[in-house]
Design a protein around this motif. Sequence first.
Motif, PDB file in Angstrom:
ATOM      1  N   ARG A 130      34.285 -38.150 -26.790  1.00 34.38           N
ATOM      2  CA  ARG A 130      34.927 -39.208 -25.562  1.00 34.38           C
ATOM      3  C   ARG A 130      35.280 -40.118 -26.120  1.00 34.38           C
ATOM      4  NH1 ARG A 130      30.555 -39.011 -20.674  1.00 34.38           N
ATOM      5  NH2 ARG A 130      30.259 -36.926 -20.493  1.00 34.38           N
ATOM      6  N   ASN A 131      35.301 -40.362 -27.578  1.00 32.22           N
ATOM      7  CA  ASN A 131      36.028 -41.525 -28.203  1.00 32.22           C
ATOM      8  C   ASN A 131      35.335 -43.210 -27.606  1.00 32.22           C
ATOM      9  OD1 ASN A 131      37.294 -43.036 -30.228  1.00 32.22           O
ATOM     10  ND2 ASN A 131      39.127 -43.212 -28.428  1.00 32.22           N
ATOM     11  N   GLN A 132      33.971 -42.891 -27.411  1.00 31.70           N
ATOM     12  CA  GLN A 132      33.361 -43.895 -26.748  1.00 31.70           C
ATOM     13  C   GLN A 132      32.249 -44.511 -27.698  1.00 31.70           C
ATOM     14  OE1 GLN A 132      31.589 -42.153 -23.398  1.00 31.70           O
ATOM     15  NE2 GLN A 132      30.398 -44.386 -22.828  1.00 31.70           N
ATOM     16  N   ARG A 133      32.032 -45.791 -27.573  1.00 26.86           N
ATOM     17  CA  ARG A 133      30.957 -46.658 -28.182  1.00 26.86           C
ATOM     18  C   ARG A 133      29.923 -46.996 -27.360  1.00 26.86           C
ATOM     19  NH1 ARG A 133      32.187 -48.471 -33.551  1.00 26.86           N
ATOM     20  NH2 ARG A 133      30.485 -50.130 -33.020  1.00 26.86           N
ATOM     21  N   VAL A 134      28.695 -46.961 -27.517  1.00 21.12           N
ATOM     22  CA  VAL A 134      27.512 -47.478 -26.880  1.00 21.12           C
ATOM     23  C   VAL A 134      26.317 -48.129 -27.728  1.00 21.12           C
ATOM     24  CG1 VAL A 134      27.798 -45.401 -25.365  1.00 21.12           C
ATOM     25  CG2 VAL A 134      26.121 -45.235 -27.318  1.00 21.12           C
ATOM     26  N   ALA A 135      25.660 -49.061 -26.962  1.00 20.10           N
ATOM     27  CA  ALA A 135      24.574 -49.486 -27.425  1.00 20.10           C
ATOM     28  C   ALA A 135      23.424 -49.080 -26.903  1.00 20.10           C
ATOM     29  CB  ALA A 135      24.512 -51.219 -26.921  1.00 20.10           C
ATOM     30  N   ILE A 136      22.449 -48.781 -27.938  1.00 24.16           N
ATOM     31  CA  ILE A 136      21.327 -47.755 -27.598  1.00 24.16           C
ATOM     32  C   ILE A 136      20.086 -49.059 -27.593  1.00 24.16           C
ATOM     33  CG2 ILE A 136      19.340 -46.426 -28.473  1.00 24.16           C
ATOM     34  CD1 ILE A 136      21.292 -44.383 -29.675  1.00 24.16           C
ATOM     35  N   MET A 137      19.468 -48.933 -26.318  1.00 27.97           N
ATOM     36  CA  MET A 137      18.328 -49.888 -26.220  1.00 27.97           C
ATOM     37  C   MET A 137      16.830 -49.324 -26.035  1.00 27.97           C
ATOM     38  SD  MET A 137      17.979 -53.372 -23.508  1.00 27.97           S
ATOM     39  CE  MET A 137      16.579 -54.403 -23.793  1.00 27.97           C
ATOM     40  N   GLY A 138      16.119 -49.454 -26.852  1.00 28.57           N
ATOM     41  CA  GLY A 138      14.794 -48.628 -26.575  1.00 28.57           C
ATOM     42  C   GLY A 138      13.450 -49.488 -26.744  1.00 28.57           C
ATOM     43  N   ALA A 139      12.573 -49.220 -26.022  1.00 29.49           N
ATOM     44  CA  ALA A 139      11.332 -49.804 -26.379  1.00 29.49           C
ATOM     45  C   ALA A 139      10.259 -48.750 -27.194  1.00 29.49           C
ATOM     46  CB  ALA A 139      10.633 -50.342 -25.099  1.00 29.49           C
ATOM     47  N   THR A 140       9.333 -49.405 -28.327  1.00 27.06           N
ATOM     48  CA  THR A 140       8.600 -48.409 -28.776  1.00 27.06           C
ATOM     49  C   THR A 140       7.023 -49.042 -29.096  1.00 27.06           C
ATOM     50  OG1 THR A 140       8.063 -47.076 -30.874  1.00 27.06           O
ATOM     51  CG2 THR A 140       9.338 -49.301 -31.337  1.00 27.06           C
ATOM     52  N   SER A 141       6.332 -48.004 -29.025  1.00 29.58           N
ATOM     53  CA  SER A 141       4.903 -48.513 -28.977  1.00 29.58           C
ATOM     54  C   SER A 141       4.357 -47.843 -30.415  1.00 29.58           C
ATOM     55  CB  SER A 141       3.757 -47.935 -27.920  1.00 29.58           C
ATOM     56  OG  SER A 141       3.990 -46.521 -28.275  1.00 29.58           O
ATOM     57  N   GLY A 142       5.377 -47.697 -31.266  1.00 30.54           N
ATOM     58  CA  GLY A 142       5.108 -47.364 -32.687  1.00 30.54           C
ATOM     59  C   GLY A 142       5.933 -46.401 -33.125  1.00 30.54           C
ATOM     60  N   ASP A 143       6.256 -45.174 -32.531  1.00 29.85           N
ATOM     61  CA  ASP A 143       6.786 -43.958 -33.204  1.00 29.85           C
ATOM     62  C   ASP A 143       8.059 -43.707 -32.843  1.00 29.85           C
ATOM     63  OD1 ASP A 143       4.567 -43.391 -34.935  1.00 29.85           O
ATOM     64  OD2 ASP A 143       3.588 -42.296 -33.469  1.00 29.85           O
ATOM     65  N   THR A 144       8.392 -43.863 -31.647  1.00 33.92           N
ATOM     66  CA  THR A 144       9.753 -43.700 -31.053  1.00 33.92           C
ATOM     67  C   THR A 144      10.906 -44.354 -31.786  1.00 33.92           C
ATOM     68  OG1 THR A 144       9.008 -43.144 -28.849  1.00 33.92           O
ATOM     69  CG2 THR A 144      11.095 -43.818 -28.999  1.00 33.92           C
ATOM     70  N   GLY A 145      10.492 -45.857 -32.152  1.00 36.93           N
ATOM     71  CA  GLY A 145      11.708 -46.582 -32.948  1.00 36.93           C
ATOM     72  C   GLY A 145      12.135 -46.053 -34.277  1.00 36.93           C
ATOM     73  N   SER A 146      11.141 -45.841 -34.914  1.00 32.95           N
ATOM     74  CA  SER A 146      11.502 -45.236 -36.270  1.00 32.95           C
ATOM     75  C   SER A 146      12.262 -43.995 -36.099  1.00 32.95           C
ATOM     76  CB  SER A 146      10.329 -45.291 -37.239  1.00 32.95           C
ATOM     77  OG  SER A 146       9.424 -44.344 -36.628  1.00 32.95           O
ATOM     78  N   ALA A 147      11.780 -43.085 -35.127  1.00 37.29           N
ATOM     79  CA  ALA A 147      12.305 -41.808 -35.016  1.00 37.29           C
ATOM     80  C   ALA A 147      14.021 -41.876 -34.356  1.00 37.29           C
ATOM     81  CB  ALA A 147      11.589 -41.036 -34.164  1.00 37.29           C
ATOM     82  N   GLU A 213      32.608 -55.937 -22.364  1.00 38.91           N
ATOM     83  CA  GLU A 213      33.281 -54.935 -21.617  1.00 38.91           C
ATOM     84  C   GLU A 213      33.554 -53.615 -22.372  1.00 38.91           C
ATOM     85  OE1 GLU A 213      37.753 -54.952 -19.367  1.00 38.91           O
ATOM     86  OE2 GLU A 213      37.043 -56.590 -20.590  1.00 38.91           O
ATOM     87  N   GLY A 214      33.393 -52.678 -21.739  1.00 38.77           N
ATOM     88  CA  GLY A 214      33.729 -51.364 -22.178  1.00 38.77           C
ATOM     89  C   GLY A 214      32.455 -50.759 -22.773  1.00 38.77           C
ATOM     90  N   ARG A 215      31.345 -51.497 -22.938  1.00 37.25           N
ATOM     91  CA  ARG A 215      30.060 -50.761 -23.529  1.00 37.25           C
ATOM     92  C   ARG A 215      29.002 -50.445 -22.445  1.00 37.25           C
ATOM     93  NH1 ARG A 215      29.900 -52.217 -29.196  1.00 37.25           N
ATOM     94  NH2 ARG A 215      32.012 -52.037 -29.529  1.00 37.25           N
ATOM     95  N   GLN A 216      28.221 -49.523 -22.754  1.00 37.18           N
ATOM     96  CA  GLN A 216      27.148 -49.295 -21.682  1.00 37.18           C
ATOM     97  C   GLN A 216      25.979 -48.937 -22.619  1.00 37.18           C
ATOM     98  OE1 GLN A 216      28.611 -45.135 -20.241  1.00 37.18           O
ATOM     99  NE2 GLN A 216      26.369 -44.883 -20.793  1.00 37.18           N
ATOM    100  N   LEU A 217      24.691 -49.035 -21.826  1.00 29.75           N
ATOM    101  CA  LEU A 217      23.564 -48.824 -22.801  1.00 29.75           C
ATOM    102  C   LEU A 217      23.262 -47.357 -22.748  1.00 29.75           C
ATOM    103  CD1 LEU A 217      21.003 -51.728 -21.493  1.00 29.75           C
ATOM    104  CD2 LEU A 217      22.267 -51.423 -23.684  1.00 29.75           C
ATOM    105  N   VAL A 218      22.541 -46.991 -23.599  1.00 31.50           N
ATOM    106  CA  VAL A 218      22.184 -45.453 -23.844  1.00 31.50           C
ATOM    107  C   VAL A 218      20.530 -45.434 -24.180  1.00 31.50           C
ATOM    108  CG1 VAL A 218      22.159 -43.255 -24.900  1.00 31.50           C
ATOM    109  CG2 VAL A 218      24.268 -44.314 -24.260  1.00 31.50           C
ATOM    110  N   ALA A 219      19.771 -44.674 -23.364  1.00 35.08           N
ATOM    111  CA  ALA A 219      18.312 -44.579 -23.590  1.00 35.08           C
ATOM    112  C   ALA A 219      17.824 -43.635 -24.847  1.00 35.08           C
ATOM    113  CB  ALA A 219      17.583 -44.390 -22.593  1.00 35.08           C
ATOM    114  N   VAL A 220      17.038 -43.695 -25.497  1.00 33.93           N
ATOM    115  CA  VAL A 220      16.392 -43.099 -26.469  1.00 33.93           C
ATOM    116  C   VAL A 220      14.855 -43.155 -25.979  1.00 33.93           C
ATOM    117  CG1 VAL A 220      17.869 -43.303 -28.335  1.00 33.93           C
ATOM    118  CG2 VAL A 220      15.843 -45.039 -28.201  1.00 33.93           C
ATOM    119  N   ASN A 221      14.306 -43.786 -25.193  1.00 27.98           N
ATOM    120  CA  ASN A 221      12.955 -43.611 -24.768  1.00 27.98           C
ATOM    121  C   ASN A 221      12.967 -42.159 -24.102  1.00 27.98           C
ATOM    122  OD1 ASN A 221      12.881 -46.297 -25.427  1.00 27.98           O
ATOM    123  ND2 ASN A 221      10.890 -46.271 -24.483  1.00 27.98           N
TER     124      ASN A 221
END
Length: 466
Positions: A130-147, A213-221
Amino acid sequence: MNYISTRGQAPVLSFEDAVLAGLATDGGLYVPETLPQFSREEIASWSGLSYQELAFKVMSPFMAGEVPDDTLRELIDKAYSTFRHDAIAPLIQSGHNEFILELFQGPTLAFKDFALQFLGHLLDYVLKKRNQRVAIMGATSGDTGSAAIEGCRHSDNVDIFILHPYQRVSEVQRRQMTTVLEDNVFNIALKGNFDDCQNMVKASFSDQSFLPEGRQLVAVNSINWARIMAQIVYYFYAGLALGAPHRPVAFSVPTGNFGDIFAGYLASRMGLPIDQLVIGTNANDILHRCISANDHSLHQLVHSLSPSMDIMVSSNFERMLFDLYDRDGAALAALMADFKKTGNLQLSETALASARKLFTSYRLDDESMVAVIHDMWQKNGYLLDPHTAIGVAAARHTRRRLDIPMVCLATAHPAKFPEAVRKAGYQQDPPLPHHMADLFEREERYSVQPNEIASVQQYMAEHIRR
């Protein structure tokens, strides 16, 4: 295949759009409009497949051709090429008809690698197309973040921001995140607990006006549907290894956010003969109270020796509730609005009875959990991490049938939680695997932020690469 929101008011999305959207615009979570169904004969024909081959069989129907078959096979092969064990998810017998499913053989030593290694490569594919750039925002209680960081650190199209509760994750967990120094990786230590981190992520997804402008958040949780989808695979893998579909199986899952065990529920609905799903919780026992006593009320969060489960609001439970309430989005939206207002949720008698047909639950405090680690080490010479110990105890206390194999999900490597292991009488910190042996010597980089959404969003806006 189409994806719909649990609250019924958001647009229907394709698979790719659902993966990029994360949280639905109405505050709900995306789920498939229909679930793939596998016959007994089809499941039996998968016996002997490698983990990668089975992953293709289980996951491809959810994409309905949006990701070409050859590309999907390539993404799967890349995702699991970094695992240290050829079986990917090996089974170890720990008792009479009781087995440990080792889900910590990935690069960050936790079950989150199964989903996040795949999601990282999937996002790379979708964003480049899609020729798109995004920002991932996530919360972790320990393991999700490193993965998540490990899965996305090499992506040119992603900036990744991970929030963890300051001084409330283990040192190994923190260093696994904060020693990754790529330009697109940003770790935020929030002066709050995990629920504060998670609430901040949800609020940011609801109003993304702080982004360039032009960015959206993507979830990894695990609000991201692709994570749940990838986790369904290892239930089929373990079940087939133990005789399914010709015999039923049972699973015990230490869970905080309900995503891991929800994947097991989906596996059962797709055709895997699962007789019982056991919910294991620590002192933060909202899920156990809900199933055992119909008490889904908010209590004060407790800091425990099993920090990955120090969660009070289990996001993925909403996906389960959607099914328990006959997929009525309006009814669920009203239920969740009332829960947000009052901090209490009671299931209808019909919904509770339906849940109890498959689910049982058990709560274990720190002292009892440490005793389980000690007992398993003394009797079997097998070292459990604190979360897995809770799953083992939950299985043994609530097991319905001894003639059905019980699989306890080992969600993390014990080296990630040396404090709990030492309290169990183990004489030294369990050693880290070779690829992580120098972890405590690596440079760290992270930002400590107050528990204020404006401060965090300003930090993100300033650090997103233009």
